[in-house]
Design a protein around this motif. Structure first.
Motif, PDB file in Angstrom:
ATOM      1  N   GLU A 178      -3.635  -4.056  10.026  1.00 47.52           N
ATOM      2  CA  GLU A 178      -2.522  -3.745  10.819  1.00 47.52           C
ATOM      3  C   GLU A 178      -1.269  -3.381   9.727  1.00 47.52           C
ATOM      4  O   GLU A 178      -0.974  -4.187   8.916  1.00 47.52           O
ATOM      5  CB  GLU A 178      -1.868  -4.911  11.778  1.00 47.52           C
ATOM      6  CG  GLU A 178      -2.922  -5.311  12.453  1.00 47.52           C
ATOM      7  CD  GLU A 178      -2.482  -6.435  13.696  1.00 47.52           C
ATOM      8  OE1 GLU A 178      -1.255  -7.080  13.365  1.00 47.52           O
ATOM      9  OE2 GLU A 178      -3.363  -6.843  14.361  1.00 47.52           O
ATOM     10  N   GLU A 179      -0.514  -2.457   9.883  1.00 49.52           N
ATOM     11  CA  GLU A 179       0.555  -2.055   8.857  1.00 49.52           C
ATOM     12  C   GLU A 179       1.793  -2.786   9.114  1.00 49.52           C
ATOM     13  O   GLU A 179       2.562  -3.016   8.286  1.00 49.52           O
ATOM     14  CB  GLU A 179       0.697  -0.454   9.056  1.00 49.52           C
ATOM     15  CG  GLU A 179      -0.444   0.368   8.524  1.00 49.52           C
ATOM     16  CD  GLU A 179      -0.306   1.996   8.596  1.00 49.52           C
ATOM     17  OE1 GLU A 179       0.959   2.226   9.000  1.00 49.52           O
ATOM     18  OE2 GLU A 179      -1.203   2.662   8.198  1.00 49.52           O
ATOM     19  N   ASP A 180       1.898  -3.096  10.397  1.00 45.51           N
ATOM     20  CA  ASP A 180       3.234  -3.925  10.585  1.00 45.51           C
ATOM     21  C   ASP A 180       2.932  -5.332  10.532  1.00 45.51           C
ATOM     22  O   ASP A 180       2.167  -5.773  11.451  1.00 45.51           O
ATOM     23  CB  ASP A 180       3.811  -3.590  12.146  1.00 45.51           C
ATOM     24  CG  ASP A 180       5.128  -4.039  12.441  1.00 45.51           C
ATOM     25  OD1 ASP A 180       5.646  -4.720  11.460  1.00 45.51           O
ATOM     26  OD2 ASP A 180       5.626  -4.109  13.461  1.00 45.51           O
ATOM     27  N   LYS A 240       0.215  -9.452   3.006  1.00 44.29           N
ATOM     28  CA  LYS A 240       1.356  -9.505   3.455  1.00 44.29           C
ATOM     29  C   LYS A 240       2.098  -8.301   2.912  1.00 44.29           C
ATOM     30  O   LYS A 240       2.819  -7.541   3.272  1.00 44.29           O
ATOM     31  CB  LYS A 240       2.327 -10.811   3.096  1.00 44.29           C
ATOM     32  CG  LYS A 240       3.619 -10.643   3.712  1.00 44.29           C
ATOM     33  CD  LYS A 240       4.000 -10.871   5.237  1.00 44.29           C
ATOM     34  CE  LYS A 240       5.237 -10.952   5.640  1.00 44.29           C
ATOM     35  NZ  LYS A 240       5.575 -11.080   7.107  1.00 44.29           N
ATOM     36  N   GLN A 241       1.814  -8.064   1.672  1.00 46.93           N
ATOM     37  CA  GLN A 241       2.331  -6.964   0.894  1.00 46.93           C
ATOM     38  C   GLN A 241       1.800  -5.495   1.089  1.00 46.93           C
ATOM     39  O   GLN A 241       2.381  -4.591   0.924  1.00 46.93           O
ATOM     40  CB  GLN A 241       2.026  -7.113  -0.713  1.00 46.93           C
ATOM     41  CG  GLN A 241       2.782  -8.212  -1.206  1.00 46.93           C
ATOM     42  CD  GLN A 241       2.023  -8.468  -2.823  1.00 46.93           C
ATOM     43  OE1 GLN A 241       1.848  -7.565  -3.548  1.00 46.93           O
ATOM     44  NE2 GLN A 241       1.990  -9.795  -3.127  1.00 46.93           N
ATOM     45  N   MET A 242       0.730  -5.316   1.835  1.00 47.84           N
ATOM     46  CA  MET A 242       0.204  -4.156   2.167  1.00 47.84           C
ATOM     47  C   MET A 242       0.976  -3.357   3.311  1.00 47.84           C
ATOM     48  O   MET A 242       1.112  -4.131   4.160  1.00 47.84           O
ATOM     49  CB  MET A 242      -1.176  -4.393   2.534  1.00 47.84           C
ATOM     50  CG  MET A 242      -2.154  -4.781   1.571  1.00 47.84           C
ATOM     51  SD  MET A 242      -4.070  -4.992   2.044  1.00 47.84           S
ATOM     52  CE  MET A 242      -4.466  -3.285   2.372  1.00 47.84           C
ATOM     53  N   ASN A 243       1.213  -2.140   3.097  1.00 48.15           N
ATOM     54  CA  ASN A 243       1.763  -1.215   4.038  1.00 48.15           C
ATOM     55  C   ASN A 243       1.050  -0.317   4.742  1.00 48.15           C
ATOM     56  O   ASN A 243       1.680   0.501   5.892  1.00 48.15           O
ATOM     57  CB  ASN A 243       3.215  -1.118   3.632  1.00 48.15           C
ATOM     58  CG  ASN A 243       3.003  -0.391   2.137  1.00 48.15           C
ATOM     59  OD1 ASN A 243       2.035   0.187   2.072  1.00 48.15           O
ATOM     60  ND2 ASN A 243       4.324  -0.233   1.611  1.00 48.15           N
ATOM     61  N   ILE A 244      -0.175  -0.012   4.191  1.00 43.87           N
ATOM     62  CA  ILE A 244      -1.070   0.999   4.658  1.00 43.87           C
ATOM     63  C   ILE A 244      -2.501   0.532   4.761  1.00 43.87           C
ATOM     64  O   ILE A 244      -2.500  -0.655   4.129  1.00 43.87           O
ATOM     65  CB  ILE A 244      -0.820   2.438   3.989  1.00 43.87           C
ATOM     66  CG1 ILE A 244      -1.643   1.998   2.460  1.00 43.87           C
ATOM     67  CG2 ILE A 244       0.511   2.952   3.960  1.00 43.87           C
ATOM     68  CD1 ILE A 244      -1.820   3.395   1.735  1.00 43.87           C
TER      69      ILE A 244
END
Length: 324
Positions: A178-180, A240-244
């Motif tokens: 999940e990105e969010d 938690k740091q991943m955004n994609i």
């Protein structure tokens, strides 16, 4: 909970009172002077675990002989007076602190006051004082012999810790896709810290209630789980740091879920460590991303996999130590 607490309190009070009466009764039957002192020593000798009770009794007996020697020197040189008793206390307190016999200062010094009162150091008086100590401490030890390991409670607490770790891994497996992640928080780590603390307290108590055999396995097991939780928190931070979501994230997600599904006290995790190595090889063969954002998230994935392998190796090393 309140009823359980009241029962424990009543049982503890009854146990201490009974022990005190028995000690005084035995000393009275033996025509010992100051027999009430044995009851006081019994009260001071009853501790929470078998080992603490036994070791405290042994320390007091050893300290008694030292106190006799110190008091004999003080009384013979200064006299049977308050100043001599003060000098005795000074040196006895130093002795007890050096040898970690602090629990002996009060009960043993009470016995020395009897010598001060009688103004004589003789074999009958010393025998009287030693028997008061021996009977009082002995009754305390016998009373605490009923204490046993709480196997059921230990199993429940360990399961609670393990189930929470499984849940964290499962949640991580889902959130990595999940990105969010705005609602992805570390509350579970505060909860598991409480669970581990409770389990460690029971493990230490069980170990201290085993006089003739070490029950250190659960203490070390929980230490291992605590180390794993430290690695697990770092894994959470990476997720938690991943955004994609790079395509490689699906592989890591499946691997985390597999770890969660197979997470068990008896699992040696050897196969899981080997699988982590295979995933590393697969990721090395992947073409490097051209876009900066994907490159950064791939780097986070790689760091996550490294930390996951560390998480597994902590258990792997623990298992090997147990059977080496």
């Amino acid at each position: 909970m309140k009823k359980v607490f009241n029962r424990r309190l009543l049982f503890s009070a009854l146990k201490i009172a009974t022990g005190c009466v028995v000690a005084v009764f035995i000393c009275t039957l033996m025509n010992l002077q100051f027999s009430a002192t044995a009851g006081l020593i019994t009260v001071l000798s009853i501790h929470n675990t078998k080992k603490e009770t036994v070791f405290t009794a042994l320390k007091r007996i050893a300290a008694f002989f030292a106190a006799v020697i110190i008091s004999a020197v003080c009384f013979s040189t200064v006299g049977y007076n308050t100043i001599a008793f003060g000098i005795y206390l000074f040196f006895f307190i130093i002795f007890c602190n050096i040898f970690k016999f602090q629990s002996a200062i009060v009960p043993v010094s009470v016995l020395i006051t009897h010598i001060l009162t009688l103004e004589e150091i003789s074999y009958p008086i010393l025998s009287n004082e030693f028997l008061l100590l021996f009977i009082g401490a002995g009754i305390g030890v016998l009373i605490n012999m009923h204490l046993h390991k709480d196997v059921q409670k230990m199993r429940e607490r360990k399961n609670r810790v393990d189930n929470e770790i499984k849940a964290i891994l499962r949640r991580m497996s889902d959130r990595i896709l999940e990105e969010d992640k705005t609602d992805y928080n570390a509350e579970c780590f505060r909860r598991i810290e409480i669970y581990i603390n409770e389990a460690e307290e029971i493990a230490r108590a069980n170990n201290d209630n085993s006089l003739f055999a070490s029950e250190n396995y659960n203490v070390m097991y929980l230490k291992m789980r605590r180390e794993q939780c430290s690695a697990l928190y770092d894994m959470y931070c990476y997720v938690k740091q991943m955004n994609i979501t790079p395509k490689q994230a699906v592989i890591i997600s499946d691997f985390l879920r597999k770890i969660s599904d197979e997470y068990d006290e008896s699992n040696t995790v050897g196969a899981l460590v080997e699988e982590a190595d295979r995933i590393f090889e697969i990721m090395k063969l992947e073409k490097l991303p051209e876009e900066r954002e994907e490159f950064e998230n791939r780097a986070i994935l790689y760091a996550l996999l490294l930390k996951t392998k560390e998480f597994l190796r902590i258990k792997y090393i623990f298992i090997n130590r147990q059977y080496s």
